[in-house]
Motif scaffolding. Structure first.
Motif, mmCIF file in Angstrom:
data_model
loop_
_atom_site.group_PDB
_atom_site.id
_atom_site.type_symbol
_atom_site.label_atom_id
_atom_site.label_comp_id
_atom_site.label_asym_id
_atom_site.label_seq_id
_atom_site.Cartn_x
_atom_site.Cartn_y
_atom_site.Cartn_z
ATOM 1 N N THR A 12 -83.631 -98.169 37.051
ATOM 2 C CA THR A 12 -84.835 -97.918 36.288
ATOM 3 C C THR A 12 -84.545 -97.180 34.993
ATOM 4 N N ARG A 13 -85.519 -97.203 34.098
ATOM 5 C CA ARG A 13 -85.435 -96.481 32.832
ATOM 6 C C ARG A 13 -85.147 -94.994 33.072
ATOM 7 N N ASP A 14 -85.876 -94.388 33.993
ATOM 8 C CA ASP A 14 -85.683 -92.961 34.254
ATOM 9 C C ASP A 14 -84.294 -92.670 34.810
ATOM 10 N N GLU A 15 -83.778 -93.572 35.633
ATOM 11 C CA GLU A 15 -82.429 -93.375 36.168
ATOM 12 C C GLU A 15 -81.389 -93.424 35.050
ATOM 13 N N TRP A 16 -81.544 -94.384 34.123
ATOM 14 C CA TRP A 16 -80.613 -94.455 33.002
ATOM 15 C C TRP A 16 -80.686 -93.190 32.155
ATOM 16 N N LEU A 17 -81.876 -92.747 31.858
ATOM 17 C CA LEU A 17 -82.036 -91.546 31.034
ATOM 18 C C LEU A 17 -81.415 -90.328 31.704
ATOM 19 N N THR A 18 -81.597 -90.214 32.999
ATOM 20 C CA THR A 18 -80.999 -89.100 33.732
ATOM 21 C C THR A 18 -79.478 -89.172 33.692
ATOM 22 N N GLY A 19 -78.931 -90.347 33.939
ATOM 23 C CA GLY A 19 -77.483 -90.509 33.925
ATOM 24 C C GLY A 19 -76.870 -90.220 32.564
#
Length: 253
Positions: A12-19
């Motif tokens: 997800t978008r949020d997972e990419w941003l967190t990573g």
């Protein structure tokens, strides 16, 4: 027990941003990728043009500013690495992906330092085929035109035309060169098709500018000697394509 598989397409978008360690408001306007063995040298040269530079949560992916635009730069050699960077930031919603680097010239009128802007690219790298349902990917026509204008302003010899992206510099054979030459392809390198195909999957336009190094129709590869004049033109054009990428960055809205 139920086994559940999950692919990278489902991140997800949020997972990419967190990573990445990236705030949503810092998603880049433009992503610039460069394929080269000379990673440290090129990286230092390119990042010197940006401000507020920092490495993101994944290695060798750098975020910075160019004027009022947000830019990600990554040295990504070969399609398997280029696809990762292009896919992540296209998925996040960047506005333009730009590939730069060097290539082998497949037509005898090309000389070291000439710049190719591929318009239609054959996908023969083994990665792009997973992102498109046809054997070619097209660069965005608007950005092809803008790239040509930016390079013309620097008095570079520029050619727009068909190109091929192949999987490995070392696996290219004479028979391949001859076939690509007969088919009228201008040049060959290792990233463009995949970089553009991954971006296109998410509706993001892409363009490539690659500098002729190898004179394949004359039998000269990058390991073979070059005249001082040709080497100078190669160096000038390697700077010109990054300068043009920054010009395109300024034009993104």
């Amino acid at each position: 027990m139920t086994v559940v598989f999950r692919s990278m397409f489902e991140v997800t978008r949020d997972e990419w941003l967190t990573g990445l360690g990236l705030a949503a408001e810092d998603i880049p306007d433009v992503v610039i990728l460069e394929g080269s063995w000379w990673r440290a040298e090129r990286q230092a040269m390119r990042l010197a043009h940006l401000t507020d530079v920092r490495e993101l949560g994944f290695p060798d992916i750098f975020w910075g500013r160019y004027g009022d635009k947000k830019v990600v730069f990554c040295m990504a050699y070969g399609a398997p690495r280029a696809v990762e960077v292009s896919q992540i930031f296209a998925c996040l919603g960047c506005k333009l992906v730009i590939q730069i680097g060097t290539c082998g010239g497949l037509q005898s009128h090309l000389a070291p330092g000439d710049i190719i802007i591929p318009d239609v690219i054959r996908c023969e790298d083994g990665v792009a085929e997973h992102y498109v349902d046809r054997p070619t990917i097209a660069a965005d026509p608007y950005w092809v035109t803008r790239a040509k204008s930016a390079l013309d302003a620097q008095d570079r010899r520029v050619h727009i035309g068909p190109h091929v992206t192949f999987s490995s510099l070392f696996a290219e054979s004479v028979e391949m060169y001859e076939a690509w030459h007969r088919d009228g392809l201008l040049s060959v390198e290792m990233e463009t098709a995949t970089t553009l195909a991954a971006a296109a999957k998410y509706g993001v336009p892409g363009v490539s500018m690659v500098v002729v190094w190898d004179e394949l129709t004359a039998g000269r590869r990058f390991m073979d000697p070059m005249t001082p004049e040709d080497l100078a033109q190669l160096d000038i054009s390697n700077e010109a394509v990054f300068a043009a990428a920054l010009t395109l960055t300024e034009e993104v809205t």
